[in-house]
Write an enzyme that holds these catalytic residues in place. Structure first.
Site, short mmCIF file in Angstrom:
data_model
loop_
_atom_site.label_atom_id
_atom_site.label_comp_id
_atom_site.label_asym_id
_atom_site.label_seq_id
_atom_site.Cartn_x
_atom_site.Cartn_y
_atom_site.Cartn_z
N ASN A 1 -41.46 -95.57 -39.31
CA ASN A 1 -40.06 -95.03 -39.55
C ASN A 1 -38.90 -94.98 -38.32
O ASN A 1 -39.31 -94.31 -37.52
CB ASN A 1 -40.41 -93.59 -40.14
CG ASN A 1 -38.72 -93.18 -40.43
OD1 ASN A 1 -37.58 -93.63 -40.64
ND2 ASN A 1 -38.84 -91.48 -40.63
N LYS B 1 -36.19 -94.25 -38.20
CA LYS B 1 -34.82 -93.41 -38.28
C LYS B 1 -33.52 -94.23 -37.90
O LYS B 1 -33.38 -95.40 -38.27
CB LYS B 1 -35.27 -92.14 -37.40
CG LYS B 1 -36.51 -91.71 -37.57
CD LYS B 1 -36.95 -90.43 -37.21
CE LYS B 1 -38.31 -89.81 -37.22
NZ LYS B 1 -38.27 -88.56 -36.98
N HIS C 1 -37.83 -87.83 -46.83
CA HIS C 1 -38.32 -87.50 -45.59
C HIS C 1 -37.80 -85.99 -45.29
O HIS C 1 -36.76 -85.66 -45.66
CB HIS C 1 -37.62 -88.42 -44.55
CG HIS C 1 -38.33 -88.34 -43.14
ND1 HIS C 1 -37.91 -87.60 -42.32
CD2 HIS C 1 -39.38 -89.02 -42.68
CE1 HIS C 1 -38.62 -87.38 -41.10
NE2 HIS C 1 -39.38 -88.20 -41.27
N GLU D 1 -36.35 -84.92 -42.75
CA GLU D 1 -35.17 -85.04 -42.18
C GLU D 1 -33.92 -85.33 -43.28
O GLU D 1 -32.73 -84.61 -43.28
CB GLU D 1 -34.67 -85.87 -41.40
CG GLU D 1 -35.61 -85.76 -39.92
CD GLU D 1 -36.16 -86.91 -39.16
OE1 GLU D 1 -35.72 -88.05 -39.43
OE2 GLU D 1 -36.92 -86.73 -38.21
N GLU E 1 -46.47 -85.07 -43.94
CA GLU E 1 -45.70 -84.78 -42.77
C GLU E 1 -45.58 -83.51 -42.57
O GLU E 1 -44.31 -83.16 -42.97
CB GLU E 1 -44.52 -85.82 -42.63
CG GLU E 1 -44.59 -87.23 -42.95
CD GLU E 1 -43.53 -87.94 -42.14
OE1 GLU E 1 -43.92 -88.82 -41.11
OE2 GLU E 1 -42.41 -87.73 -42.26
N GLY F 1 -41.76 -85.44 -34.46
CA GLY F 1 -40.93 -85.32 -33.22
C GLY F 1 -41.02 -84.32 -32.01
O GLY F 1 -40.39 -84.40 -31.39
N SER G 1 -45.99 -87.17 -35.12
CA SER G 1 -46.54 -87.40 -33.50
C SER G 1 -47.82 -88.05 -33.52
O SER G 1 -48.80 -87.83 -32.72
CB SER G 1 -46.86 -86.08 -32.73
OG SER G 1 -45.33 -85.48 -32.88
C1 PEP Z 1 -41.40 -89.25 -39.02
O1 PEP Z 1 -40.46 -88.94 -38.69
O2 PEP Z 1 -41.66 -89.79 -40.00
C2 PEP Z 1 -42.50 -89.01 -37.78
C3 PEP Z 1 -43.69 -88.98 -37.99
O3 PEP Z 1 -41.90 -88.93 -36.51
P1 PEP Z 1 -42.80 -88.74 -35.20
O4 PEP Z 1 -43.92 -89.68 -35.46
O5 PEP Z 1 -41.77 -89.18 -33.88
O6 PEP Z 1 -43.31 -87.43 -35.00
#
Ligand code: PEP
Length: 250
Positions: free
Chosen positions: A9, A11, A95, A97, A166, A172, A212
């Site tokens: 992803n 973003k 997602h 966000e 998630e 993040g 992460s």
């Molecule tokens: C995401 O936003 O889907 C995600 C998993 O981000 P990160 O790996 O940076 O935590």
């Protein structure tokens, strides 16, 4: 046996020319990999160049959102047919966000998922609790609600969906769920899917972990019985780290 699926992803990162270069690097890195589905999800503006960069490789192309209407007066939105026409095969839906900053609800997640399926796209439906919800003992209720509402009324098409668990507190932040914490929730999601579609179908549905995930923790996470891949944010922006995660899923 479920085939693992690792998706990046991106973003709001990478211009179209940067996307083509990154995909060229990923293609090189994963050319010999088999047994893991690899997907990159760049921003909409990159998709045409990204499709050309993915052509003839084992890297599939995903988008980060899709509108539920086929066409019309929806300024700024993108339809499933538009994605399909560009060679997109997967789409991230719901997602955190988008839920947090853009008013995404369980209902719109469901509408987007239906539109994606109707167009023949594979929806990657994101679910996950915030830290406040986890601390308040609501993790289970939130994850079950988001899963059931997001997939409501899909009938047999539930089998075509990919779920991404998630935990919002791990996105993040550098703070990853432990393999045991993630496995517990993945098993909960699979039980929820079994209630919705039957145990046999639930056994075939891929559930990715996201939050992460990086080369150092990917193998241990994906070794869990109900973790079928990853949705990767930060570590998907470099070909080497993304490919290392893909290889960890082999
Ligand atoms: C995401 O936003 O889907 C995600 C998993 O981000 P990160 O790996 O940076 O935590």
């Amino acid at each position: 046996m479920r085939t693992k699926i690792v998706a990046g992803n991106w973003k709001m990162n990478k211009t179209a020319s940067e996307a083509a270069a990154l995909i060229a690097g990923i293609r090189r890195e994963v050319a010999e990999v088999s047994g893991v589905e690899v997907v990159v999800c760049p921003p909409f503006t990159d998709l045409k160049d990204a499709a050309a960069a993915c052509a003839g490789s084992n890297v599939a192309l995903g988008a980060q959102n899709v509108h539920w209407k086929a066409s019309g007066a929806f300024t700024g939105e993108i339809s499933a047919a538009m994605l399909k026409d560009l060679g997109v095969t997967h789409v991230i839906i719901g997602h955190s966000e988008r839920r947090q900053y853009f008013g995404e609800t369980d209902e719109t997640v469901n509408q987007r998922t239906r539109a994606a399926l109707a167009a023949g796209l594979v929806p990657i439906v994101c679910v996950g609790e915030t830290l406040a919800e986890r601390d308040a003992g609501q993790m289970e209720a939130v994850v079950v609600r988001q899963t059931l509402a997001g997939l409501a009324g899909l009938g047999g098409d539930v089998a075509k969906v990919v779920i991404a668990y998630e935990p919002v507190w791990a996105i993040g932040t550098g703070r990853t769920a432990t393999p045991e914490q993630a496995q517990e929730v993945h098993a909960l999601i699979r039980r929820t899917l079994a209630g919705l579609a039957g145990a046999a179908v639930a056994e075939t549905i891929r559930i990715q972990y996201g939050g992460s995930m990086k080369p150092e923790n990917a193998k241990e996470l994906m070794a869990q019985p109900d973790i079928d891949g990853g949705l990767i944010g930060g570590a998907a922006l470099e070909a080497e780290s993304f490919a290392a995660i893909v290889r960890a899923g082999v």
